[in-house]
Design a protein around this motif. Sequence first.
Motif, PDB file in Angstrom:
ATOM      1  N   ARG A  19       1.547  -1.189   0.324  1.00 29.67           N
ATOM      2  CA  ARG A  19       0.887  -2.493   0.262  1.00 29.67           C
ATOM      3  C   ARG A  19      -0.442  -2.408  -0.480  1.00 29.67           C
ATOM      4  O   ARG A  19      -0.842  -3.362  -1.156  1.00 29.67           O
ATOM      5  CB  ARG A  19       0.693  -3.055   1.671  1.00 29.67           C
ATOM      6  CG  ARG A  19       2.005  -3.439   2.336  1.00 29.67           C
ATOM      7  CD  ARG A  19       1.790  -4.004   3.729  1.00 29.67           C
ATOM      8  NE  ARG A  19       1.131  -5.301   3.690  1.00 29.67           N
ATOM      9  CZ  ARG A  19       0.902  -6.040   4.768  1.00 29.67           C
ATOM     10  NH1 ARG A  19       1.274  -5.592   5.976  1.00 29.67           N
ATOM     11  NH2 ARG A  19       0.295  -7.211   4.659  1.00 29.67           N
ATOM     12  N   ARG A  20      -1.124  -1.265  -0.358  1.00 24.72           N
ATOM     13  CA  ARG A  20      -2.373  -1.091  -1.100  1.00 24.72           C
ATOM     14  C   ARG A  20      -2.121  -0.790  -2.575  1.00 24.72           C
ATOM     15  O   ARG A  20      -2.860  -1.239  -3.450  1.00 24.72           O
ATOM     16  CB  ARG A  20      -3.208   0.034  -0.481  1.00 24.72           C
ATOM     17  CG  ARG A  20      -3.963  -0.362   0.777  1.00 24.72           C
ATOM     18  CD  ARG A  20      -4.994   0.676   1.143  1.00 24.72           C
ATOM     19  NE  ARG A  20      -4.397   1.948   1.510  1.00 24.72           N
ATOM     20  CZ  ARG A  20      -4.077   2.285   2.765  1.00 24.72           C
ATOM     21  NH1 ARG A  20      -4.285   1.438   3.748  1.00 24.72           N
ATOM     22  NH2 ARG A  20      -3.540   3.455   3.022  1.00 24.72           N
TER      23      ARG A  20
ATOM     24  N   GLU B  75       2.621  -6.329  -1.479  1.00 21.81           N
ATOM     25  CA  GLU B  75       1.707  -7.115  -0.640  1.00 21.81           C
ATOM     26  C   GLU B  75       2.054  -8.597  -0.717  1.00 21.81           C
ATOM     27  O   GLU B  75       2.043  -9.301   0.304  1.00 21.81           O
ATOM     28  CB  GLU B  75       0.265  -6.891  -1.090  1.00 21.81           C
ATOM     29  CG  GLU B  75      -0.773  -7.664  -0.299  1.00 21.81           C
ATOM     30  CD  GLU B  75      -0.786  -7.328   1.192  1.00 21.81           C
ATOM     31  OE1 GLU B  75      -1.164  -8.208   1.983  1.00 21.81           O
ATOM     32  OE2 GLU B  75      -0.423  -6.189   1.556  1.00 21.81           O
TER      33      GLU B  75
END
Length: 285
Positions: A213-214, A220
């Motif tokens: 997600r980062r 994301e």
Amino acid sequence: MTWSEWPAPAKLNLFLQITGRRPDGYHTLQTVFRLLDWGDTVRLRVREDGGIYRVGGSAPGVAEADDLMVRAAKLLQREANVRLGADISVEKRIPAGGGFGGGSSDAATVLVALDRMWDTNLGIDRLAALGLTLGADVPVFVRGDNAWAEGVGEILTPIDLPPAWYVLADPGVQVPTAALFQTPELTRDSPPATMRDFVSEAVLDNAFEPVLRRRERAVEATFAALAQVGTPRLTGTGSGCFVEFATRDLAEAALARVHRDVPSLRAWLAAGAHASPLRGALVRI
């Protein structure tokens, strides 16, 4: 010989945590594999000349010599010392790099189906052991049960899972698994969980979720879209995401909302399987 068709189901990892690292560099993990009633279709045709050939394409960019289906057929051929060969084709539905197990499932289907078609009769344990040399996820598809998994994913205990429907989504990005395992922020020392922890929903996380997600905006964004209809989770070490529902009606309503709100997102519906549909195909012949 005529062509025969064999299902190669997708899977979900309902959670995935890393519990340590072995001396050989491989990581130990815990997960629950959930087989789905949706996936690829593998087509096979026996050859009398011993040749093993891929007919048509496979995953984009995968050379024939590197294709897990071809490698699986050649491995079985050597192990069983059989003179027959096979033509192999696949109708791909499972997106590559999504963590849905497409390549592993295709390879497992080739092993299991050719074992029947070549009349080699190696048995499920030997086929699973062969599958492990191709990839850590292959044995669960060979055995065909939903399973609690430990080790590198090869120590399998069948587990009964309730009926469920899933909204699946593919953000469309691929990150090499090896690169993810080398990420400094990856949690590699989670305390071992138990099946009771899973049943009580005390463990439902995926160690790779925060990392992906980062790193990937598309992942994301997919989580944000799915969060409008439920609790999104990541499957495996890929970018694929899912939300679980108790009934088909709830899942269909959620999918309709996702398609309405984010029409560009590739999302679809699948049901959890009680056992691999490949097992049913074997019974029918």
